[in-house]
Design an enzyme around this catalytic site. Sequence first.
Site, PDB file in Angstrom:
ATOM      1  N   SER A  82     -13.130   4.078   4.489  1.00 26.28           N
ATOM      2  CA  SER A  82     -11.927   3.595   3.810  1.00 26.28           C
ATOM      3  C   SER A  82     -11.801   2.084   3.937  1.00 26.28           C
ATOM      4  O   SER A  82     -11.333   1.417   3.009  1.00 26.28           O
ATOM      5  CB  SER A  82     -10.682   4.282   4.363  1.00 26.28           C
ATOM      6  N   ASP A 132     -22.279   0.769   4.487  1.00 26.70           N
ATOM      7  CA  ASP A 132     -21.048   1.212   3.834  1.00 26.70           C
ATOM      8  C   ASP A 132     -20.749   0.371   2.603  1.00 26.70           C
ATOM      9  O   ASP A 132     -20.501   0.888   1.507  1.00 26.70           O
ATOM     10  CB  ASP A 132     -19.873   1.143   4.807  1.00 26.70           C
ATOM     11  N   GLY A 166      -9.598   6.737   8.781  1.00 24.90           N
ATOM     12  CA  GLY A 166     -10.180   7.069  10.064  1.00 24.90           C
ATOM     13  C   GLY A 166     -11.066   8.294  10.054  1.00 24.90           C
ATOM     14  O   GLY A 166     -11.449   8.794  11.104  1.00 24.90           O
ATOM     15  N   SER A 220       0.833  -1.201   0.000  1.00 28.40           N
ATOM     16  CA  SER A 220       0.000   0.000   0.000  1.00 28.40           C
ATOM     17  C   SER A 220       0.865   1.247   0.000  1.00 28.40           C
ATOM     18  O   SER A 220       1.770   1.388   0.834  1.00 28.40           O
ATOM     19  CB  SER A 220      -0.913   0.023   1.227  1.00 28.40           C
TER      20      SER A 220
END
Length: 390
Positions: free
Chosen positions: A129, A174, A124, A67
Amino acid sequence: MTDQTLEQIFEQQFGQSSTHRFFAPGRINLIGEHTDYNGGHVFPCALTLGTHAVARKRDDVVFRFYSLNFEDDGIIEVAGDDLTPQSAHGWANYAKGMIHVLREAGYRIDTGCDILIKGDIPNGAGLSSSASLELVIGVLLDKLYNLDIDRIDLVKYGQQVENQYIGVNSGIMDQFAIGMGKAGSGLLLDCETLDYTYAPLDLSGYTIIIMNTNKRRELADSKYNERRSECEAALAYLQQYRPYASLGQWSMNEFETVSFEDERLERRARHAISENERTLQALDALKEDRLEAFGQLMNASHRSLRVDYEVTGKELDTLVEAAWAQPGVLGARMTGAGFGGCAIAIVEDDTVETFMTAVGHAYETEIGYPASFYTATVGDGAREVEQEVI
Protein backbone atom coordinates in the site's frame (compact mmCIF):
# COMPACT_ATOMS: atom_id res chain seq x y z
CA MET A 1 -17.44 3.59 -3.97
CA THR A 2 -17.53 4.88 -7.55
CA ASP A 3 -15.04 7.34 -8.99
CA GLN A 4 -17.87 9.88 -9.33
CA THR A 5 -18.28 9.76 -5.57
CA LEU A 6 -14.55 10.48 -5.20
CA GLU A 7 -15.01 13.60 -7.30
CA GLN A 8 -17.96 14.70 -5.22
CA ILE A 9 -16.03 14.21 -1.98
CA PHE A 10 -13.09 16.14 -3.45
CA GLU A 11 -15.37 19.09 -4.14
CA GLN A 12 -16.88 18.88 -0.65
CA GLN A 13 -13.46 18.83 1.00
CA PHE A 14 -11.57 21.30 -1.17
CA GLY A 15 -14.32 23.57 -2.54
CA GLN A 16 -13.44 23.06 -6.20
CA SER A 17 -13.78 20.21 -8.65
CA SER A 18 -10.86 17.91 -9.39
CA THR A 19 -9.27 17.97 -12.83
CA HIS A 20 -7.49 14.60 -13.03
CA ARG A 21 -7.83 11.05 -11.73
CA PHE A 22 -5.11 8.45 -11.24
CA PHE A 23 -4.65 4.87 -10.09
CA ALA A 24 -1.70 2.81 -8.88
CA PRO A 25 -2.10 -0.89 -8.11
CA GLY A 26 -0.98 -2.98 -5.21
CA ARG A 27 1.16 -5.98 -5.95
CA ILE A 28 1.71 -9.57 -5.00
CA ASN A 29 4.95 -11.41 -5.49
CA LEU A 30 4.33 -14.86 -6.92
CA ILE A 31 7.82 -16.04 -6.00
CA GLY A 32 11.22 -14.49 -5.23
CA GLU A 33 10.91 -13.23 -1.66
CA HIS A 34 13.62 -11.21 0.11
CA THR A 35 15.74 -11.50 -3.03
CA ASP A 36 15.30 -7.95 -4.35
CA TYR A 37 17.79 -6.32 -1.97
CA ASN A 38 20.13 -9.28 -2.46
CA GLY A 39 20.59 -8.62 -6.18
CA GLY A 40 18.40 -11.54 -7.20
CA HIS A 41 15.25 -12.04 -9.24
CA VAL A 42 11.63 -11.46 -8.27
CA PHE A 43 8.40 -12.39 -10.04
CA PRO A 44 5.62 -9.98 -8.98
CA CYS A 45 2.45 -8.85 -10.68
CA ALA A 46 0.27 -5.78 -10.29
CA LEU A 47 -3.28 -6.10 -8.98
CA THR A 48 -6.58 -4.44 -9.78
CA LEU A 49 -6.74 -3.46 -6.10
CA GLY A 50 -4.83 -0.27 -5.44
CA THR A 51 -4.80 3.44 -4.66
CA HIS A 52 -7.09 5.97 -6.36
CA ALA A 53 -6.29 9.68 -6.42
CA VAL A 54 -8.12 12.74 -7.71
CA ALA A 55 -6.31 16.06 -7.79
CA ARG A 56 -6.22 19.69 -8.83
CA LYS A 57 -3.36 22.19 -9.05
CA ARG A 58 -3.44 25.28 -6.86
CA ASP A 59 -2.29 28.82 -7.57
CA ASP A 60 -0.32 29.12 -4.32
CA VAL A 61 2.44 26.93 -2.84
CA VAL A 62 0.27 24.97 -0.38
CA PHE A 63 -0.25 21.20 -0.62
CA ARG A 64 -3.42 19.73 0.90
CA PHE A 65 -3.98 16.00 1.33
CA TYR A 66 -7.10 14.10 2.36
CA SER A 67 -7.51 10.32 2.61
CA LEU A 68 -10.78 8.44 2.88
CA ASN A 69 -8.80 5.70 4.64
CA PHE A 70 -7.77 8.10 7.41
CA GLU A 71 -10.75 10.45 7.61
CA ASP A 72 -10.08 11.25 11.26
CA ASP A 73 -6.85 12.96 10.18
CA GLY A 74 -8.87 15.51 8.22
CA ILE A 75 -7.14 17.66 5.61
CA ILE A 76 -3.38 17.71 6.10
CA GLU A 77 -2.04 21.06 4.91
CA VAL A 78 1.65 21.53 4.17
CA ALA A 79 3.62 24.59 3.07
CA GLY A 80 5.56 23.92 -0.09
CA ASP A 81 8.82 25.04 1.51
CA ASP A 82 8.47 22.66 4.49
CA LEU A 83 8.32 19.08 3.29
CA THR A 84 10.26 17.48 6.14
CA PRO A 85 8.75 14.24 7.48
CA GLN A 86 6.49 14.71 10.50
CA SER A 87 5.03 11.86 12.52
CA ALA A 88 1.76 13.76 12.87
CA HIS A 89 1.33 13.64 9.09
CA GLY A 90 1.25 9.83 9.00
CA TRP A 91 0.27 8.53 5.56
CA ALA A 92 0.77 11.97 3.96
CA ASN A 93 4.52 11.68 4.51
CA TYR A 94 4.63 9.34 1.50
CA ALA A 95 3.04 12.03 -0.67
CA LYS A 96 5.30 14.74 0.76
CA GLY A 97 8.27 12.45 0.21
CA MET A 98 7.56 12.07 -3.49
CA ILE A 99 7.25 15.84 -3.94
CA HIS A 100 10.52 16.31 -2.04
CA VAL A 101 12.42 13.62 -3.99
CA LEU A 102 11.26 14.94 -7.37
CA ARG A 103 12.26 18.48 -6.45
CA GLU A 104 15.66 17.24 -5.28
CA ALA A 105 16.05 15.52 -8.66
CA GLY A 106 15.53 18.87 -10.39
CA TYR A 107 11.87 18.67 -11.40
CA ARG A 108 9.93 21.91 -11.16
CA ILE A 109 6.94 21.70 -8.85
CA ASP A 110 6.47 25.39 -8.15
CA THR A 111 2.84 25.50 -7.04
CA GLY A 112 0.81 23.36 -4.68
CA CYS A 113 -2.11 21.03 -5.30
CA ASP A 114 -5.07 19.38 -3.57
CA ILE A 115 -5.10 15.58 -3.51
CA LEU A 116 -7.81 13.15 -2.38
CA ILE A 117 -6.75 9.53 -1.83
CA LYS A 118 -8.80 6.35 -1.54
CA GLY A 119 -7.04 3.01 -1.21
CA ASP A 120 -8.65 -0.41 -1.38
CA ILE A 121 -5.50 -2.31 -0.35
CA PRO A 122 -5.62 -3.42 3.30
CA ASN A 123 -3.01 -1.30 5.11
CA GLY A 124 -0.15 -3.28 6.59
CA ALA A 125 -1.15 -6.47 4.78
CA GLY A 126 2.05 -6.74 2.75
CA LEU A 127 0.46 -5.84 -0.60
CA SER A 128 2.53 -2.65 -0.92
CA SER A 129 0.00 0.00 0.00
CA SER A 130 2.87 2.42 0.69
CA ALA A 131 4.57 1.88 -2.68
CA SER A 132 1.17 2.16 -4.37
CA LEU A 133 0.66 5.53 -2.68
CA GLU A 134 4.14 6.70 -3.72
CA LEU A 135 3.54 5.76 -7.36
CA VAL A 136 0.04 7.23 -7.60
CA ILE A 137 1.48 10.50 -6.30
CA GLY A 138 4.35 10.15 -8.76
CA VAL A 139 2.15 9.76 -11.85
CA LEU A 140 -0.11 12.53 -10.51
CA LEU A 141 2.76 15.00 -10.16
CA ASP A 142 4.18 13.95 -13.53
CA LYS A 143 0.88 14.81 -15.23
CA LEU A 144 -0.14 17.91 -13.27
CA TYR A 145 3.24 19.60 -13.66
CA ASN A 146 4.17 18.24 -17.13
CA LEU A 147 7.40 16.74 -15.77
CA ASP A 148 7.88 14.06 -18.48
CA ILE A 149 9.49 11.57 -16.07
CA ASP A 150 10.84 8.32 -17.50
CA ARG A 151 8.83 5.51 -15.93
CA ILE A 152 11.80 3.55 -14.61
CA ASP A 153 13.19 6.77 -13.12
CA LEU A 154 9.83 7.29 -11.40
CA VAL A 155 10.07 3.78 -9.98
CA LYS A 156 13.51 4.62 -8.60
CA TYR A 157 12.21 7.86 -7.08
CA GLY A 158 9.53 5.84 -5.31
CA GLN A 159 12.21 3.66 -3.77
CA GLN A 160 14.12 6.78 -2.73
CA VAL A 161 11.04 8.01 -0.87
CA GLU A 162 10.95 4.74 1.05
CA ASN A 163 14.69 4.54 1.73
CA GLN A 164 15.79 8.13 2.23
CA TYR A 165 12.65 9.99 3.31
CA ILE A 166 10.61 7.41 5.25
CA GLY A 167 13.68 5.48 6.43
CA VAL A 168 12.75 1.93 5.42
CA ASN A 169 15.56 0.02 3.75
CA SER A 170 13.37 -1.67 1.12
CA GLY A 171 14.35 -3.02 -2.28
CA ILE A 172 12.94 -1.85 -5.60
CA MET A 173 10.53 -4.70 -6.35
CA ASP A 174 7.35 -3.10 -5.02
CA GLN A 175 7.71 0.17 -6.91
CA PHE A 176 8.84 -1.63 -10.07
CA ALA A 177 5.87 -4.01 -10.12
CA ILE A 178 3.45 -1.14 -9.45
CA GLY A 179 5.02 1.20 -11.99
CA MET A 180 5.59 -1.37 -14.74
CA GLY A 181 2.81 -3.95 -14.25
CA LYS A 182 0.81 -5.30 -17.18
CA ALA A 183 -2.61 -6.97 -17.10
CA GLY A 184 -2.42 -10.74 -17.51
CA SER A 185 1.34 -10.86 -17.00
CA GLY A 186 3.88 -11.42 -14.31
CA LEU A 187 7.13 -9.48 -14.40
CA LEU A 188 10.48 -11.21 -13.95
CA LEU A 189 12.86 -8.54 -12.68
CA ASP A 190 16.61 -8.81 -12.16
CA CYS A 191 17.00 -6.48 -9.20
CA GLU A 192 20.73 -6.09 -9.81
CA THR A 193 20.48 -4.80 -13.40
CA LEU A 194 16.75 -3.85 -13.58
CA ASP A 195 16.46 -5.99 -16.71
CA TYR A 196 12.90 -7.27 -16.87
CA THR A 197 10.73 -9.66 -18.85
CA TYR A 198 6.95 -9.91 -19.02
CA ALA A 199 5.68 -13.46 -18.70
CA PRO A 200 2.05 -14.21 -19.63
CA LEU A 201 0.23 -15.68 -16.62
CA ASP A 202 -2.01 -18.30 -18.17
CA LEU A 203 -3.70 -19.70 -15.10
CA SER A 204 -6.78 -20.94 -16.95
CA GLY A 205 -8.90 -22.97 -14.57
CA TYR A 206 -7.18 -21.51 -11.51
CA THR A 207 -7.67 -18.47 -9.29
CA ILE A 208 -5.09 -16.55 -7.26
CA ILE A 209 -6.38 -16.11 -3.71
CA ILE A 210 -4.88 -13.59 -1.30
CA MET A 211 -5.12 -14.72 2.31
CA ASN A 212 -4.70 -11.90 4.84
CA THR A 213 -3.65 -12.97 8.34
CA ASN A 214 -5.08 -9.70 9.70
CA LYS A 215 -1.98 -9.51 11.84
CA ARG A 216 -0.63 -6.03 11.26
CA ARG A 217 3.01 -5.68 10.43
CA GLU A 218 4.92 -2.43 10.41
CA LEU A 219 7.84 -2.81 8.04
CA ALA A 220 10.06 -0.19 9.67
CA ASP A 221 9.52 -1.75 13.10
CA SER A 222 9.87 -5.38 12.01
CA LYS A 223 12.97 -7.53 11.60
CA TYR A 224 13.21 -6.55 7.93
CA ASN A 225 16.26 -4.32 8.37
CA GLU A 226 17.84 -6.99 10.57
CA ARG A 227 17.56 -9.54 7.74
CA ARG A 228 19.16 -7.10 5.33
CA SER A 229 22.08 -6.62 7.70
CA GLU A 230 22.47 -10.37 8.10
CA CYS A 231 22.57 -10.84 4.32
CA GLU A 232 25.19 -8.10 4.00
CA ALA A 233 27.29 -9.87 6.63
CA ALA A 234 26.82 -13.22 4.87
CA LEU A 235 27.88 -11.68 1.55
CA ALA A 236 30.98 -10.16 3.15
CA TYR A 237 31.92 -13.60 4.47
CA LEU A 238 31.29 -15.27 1.10
CA GLN A 239 33.43 -12.69 -0.70
CA GLN A 240 36.46 -14.40 0.80
CA TYR A 241 35.71 -17.18 -1.68
CA ARG A 242 34.31 -15.38 -4.72
CA PRO A 243 34.29 -11.62 -5.45
CA TYR A 244 30.58 -11.45 -6.32
CA ALA A 245 28.83 -8.15 -5.66
CA SER A 246 25.58 -9.71 -4.43
CA LEU A 247 24.11 -12.97 -3.18
CA GLY A 248 22.07 -13.08 -6.37
CA GLN A 249 25.24 -13.88 -8.34
CA TRP A 250 25.91 -17.06 -6.36
CA SER A 251 24.62 -20.47 -7.44
CA MET A 252 23.61 -23.15 -4.95
CA ASN A 253 26.38 -25.39 -6.30
CA GLU A 254 28.94 -22.72 -5.44
CA PHE A 255 27.35 -21.97 -2.08
CA GLU A 256 27.42 -25.60 -0.98
CA THR A 257 31.23 -25.69 -1.26
CA VAL A 258 31.58 -23.02 1.47
CA SER A 259 31.82 -23.74 5.20
CA PHE A 260 30.24 -21.07 7.42
CA GLU A 261 31.32 -20.27 10.94
CA ASP A 262 27.98 -18.58 11.70
CA GLU A 263 25.07 -20.99 11.14
CA ARG A 264 22.52 -18.16 11.23
CA LEU A 265 24.24 -16.26 8.41
CA GLU A 266 24.53 -19.51 6.46
CA ARG A 267 20.76 -20.00 6.61
CA ARG A 268 20.06 -16.41 5.57
CA ALA A 269 22.35 -16.72 2.55
CA ARG A 270 20.98 -20.16 1.66
CA HIS A 271 17.49 -18.71 1.40
CA ALA A 272 18.54 -15.75 -0.76
CA ILE A 273 20.51 -17.94 -3.17
CA SER A 274 18.07 -20.86 -3.38
CA GLU A 275 15.08 -18.52 -3.73
CA ASN A 276 16.75 -16.79 -6.66
CA GLU A 277 17.18 -20.16 -8.39
CA ARG A 278 13.57 -21.12 -7.64
CA THR A 279 12.36 -17.86 -9.20
CA LEU A 280 14.18 -18.53 -12.47
CA GLN A 281 12.88 -22.11 -12.46
CA ALA A 282 9.36 -20.79 -11.89
CA LEU A 283 9.53 -18.65 -15.03
CA ASP A 284 10.58 -21.70 -17.05
CA ALA A 285 7.75 -23.73 -15.54
CA LEU A 286 5.18 -21.11 -16.56
CA LYS A 287 6.61 -20.79 -20.07
CA GLU A 288 6.39 -24.57 -20.46
CA ASP A 289 2.87 -24.70 -18.95
CA ARG A 290 4.08 -26.86 -16.05
CA LEU A 291 1.74 -25.39 -13.47
CA GLU A 292 2.24 -28.21 -10.96
CA ALA A 293 5.98 -27.55 -10.97
CA PHE A 294 5.30 -23.85 -10.44
CA GLY A 295 3.14 -24.68 -7.43
CA GLN A 296 5.81 -26.94 -5.95
CA LEU A 297 8.32 -24.10 -6.24
CA MET A 298 5.91 -21.82 -4.37
CA ASN A 299 5.67 -24.40 -1.58
CA ALA A 300 9.46 -24.75 -1.41
CA SER A 301 9.76 -20.97 -1.23
CA HIS A 302 7.54 -20.84 1.85
CA ARG A 303 9.47 -23.62 3.58
CA SER A 304 12.72 -21.73 2.97
CA LEU A 305 11.22 -18.49 4.29
CA ARG A 306 10.05 -20.35 7.39
CA VAL A 307 13.17 -22.38 8.18
CA ASP A 308 16.15 -20.50 6.73
CA TYR A 309 14.91 -16.90 6.74
CA GLU A 310 12.54 -17.07 9.72
CA VAL A 311 10.10 -14.40 8.53
CA THR A 312 6.80 -16.29 8.51
CA GLY A 313 5.47 -16.72 12.05
CA LYS A 314 2.54 -18.72 13.39
CA GLU A 315 -0.18 -16.85 11.52
CA LEU A 316 1.31 -17.19 8.03
CA ASP A 317 2.37 -20.78 8.65
CA THR A 318 -1.14 -21.68 9.82
CA LEU A 319 -2.70 -20.21 6.67
CA VAL A 320 -0.22 -21.82 4.29
CA GLU A 321 -0.27 -25.25 5.92
CA ALA A 322 -4.08 -25.21 5.91
CA ALA A 323 -3.97 -24.25 2.22
CA TRP A 324 -1.59 -27.11 1.41
CA ALA A 325 -4.06 -29.55 2.98
CA GLN A 326 -6.93 -28.58 0.64
CA PRO A 327 -7.79 -30.32 -2.64
CA GLY A 328 -7.26 -28.39 -5.85
CA VAL A 329 -4.35 -26.27 -4.57
CA LEU A 330 -1.38 -25.84 -6.92
CA GLY A 331 0.76 -24.09 -4.32
CA ALA A 332 0.73 -21.58 -1.48
CA ARG A 333 3.27 -19.33 0.19
CA MET A 334 3.65 -16.13 2.15
CA THR A 335 4.12 -13.00 0.04
CA GLY A 336 5.70 -9.70 0.99
CA ALA A 337 8.08 -9.04 3.84
CA GLY A 338 6.44 -11.50 6.22
CA PHE A 339 6.00 -11.10 9.99
CA GLY A 340 2.25 -11.16 9.38
CA GLY A 341 0.61 -9.75 6.29
CA CYS A 342 -0.55 -12.02 3.48
CA ALA A 343 -0.08 -15.37 1.84
CA ILE A 344 -1.23 -16.40 -1.62
CA ALA A 345 -2.57 -19.65 -3.02
CA ILE A 346 -3.33 -20.79 -6.56
CA VAL A 347 -6.54 -22.80 -6.42
CA GLU A 348 -8.76 -24.61 -8.92
CA ASP A 349 -11.69 -22.38 -9.86
CA ASP A 350 -14.35 -24.84 -8.75
CA THR A 351 -12.85 -25.26 -5.26
CA VAL A 352 -12.44 -21.56 -4.39
CA GLU A 353 -15.44 -21.29 -2.05
CA THR A 354 -14.76 -24.53 -0.19
CA PHE A 355 -11.07 -23.59 0.02
CA MET A 356 -11.80 -20.24 1.66
CA THR A 357 -14.28 -21.79 4.08
CA ALA A 358 -11.96 -24.63 5.13
CA VAL A 359 -8.80 -22.53 5.44
CA GLY A 360 -10.71 -19.78 7.22
CA HIS A 361 -12.08 -22.26 9.75
CA ALA A 362 -8.66 -23.83 10.37
CA TYR A 363 -7.08 -20.40 10.82
CA GLU A 364 -9.67 -18.99 13.20
CA THR A 365 -9.64 -22.20 15.27
CA GLU A 366 -5.86 -22.02 15.67
CA ILE A 367 -5.28 -18.25 15.89
CA GLY A 368 -8.48 -17.03 17.52
CA TYR A 369 -9.55 -14.39 14.99
CA PRO A 370 -10.52 -14.63 11.31
CA ALA A 371 -8.42 -14.25 8.20
CA SER A 372 -9.68 -12.33 5.16
CA PHE A 373 -9.71 -13.73 1.63
CA TYR A 374 -9.65 -11.93 -1.72
CA THR A 375 -9.58 -13.25 -5.26
CA ALA A 376 -6.84 -11.44 -7.15
CA THR A 377 -6.94 -10.16 -10.70
CA VAL A 378 -3.69 -9.17 -12.41
CA GLY A 379 -3.88 -5.59 -13.69
CA ASP A 380 -1.95 -2.74 -15.29
CA GLY A 381 0.57 -0.44 -13.62
CA ALA A 382 0.24 3.13 -12.31
CA ARG A 383 -1.54 5.47 -14.70
CA GLU A 384 -3.94 8.34 -15.27
CA VAL A 385 -7.50 7.09 -15.70
CA GLU A 386 -10.30 8.64 -17.69
CA GLN A 387 -12.77 11.08 -16.14
CA GLU A 388 -15.76 8.82 -16.59
CA VAL A 389 -18.14 7.41 -14.04
CA ILE A 390 -17.69 3.67 -13.50
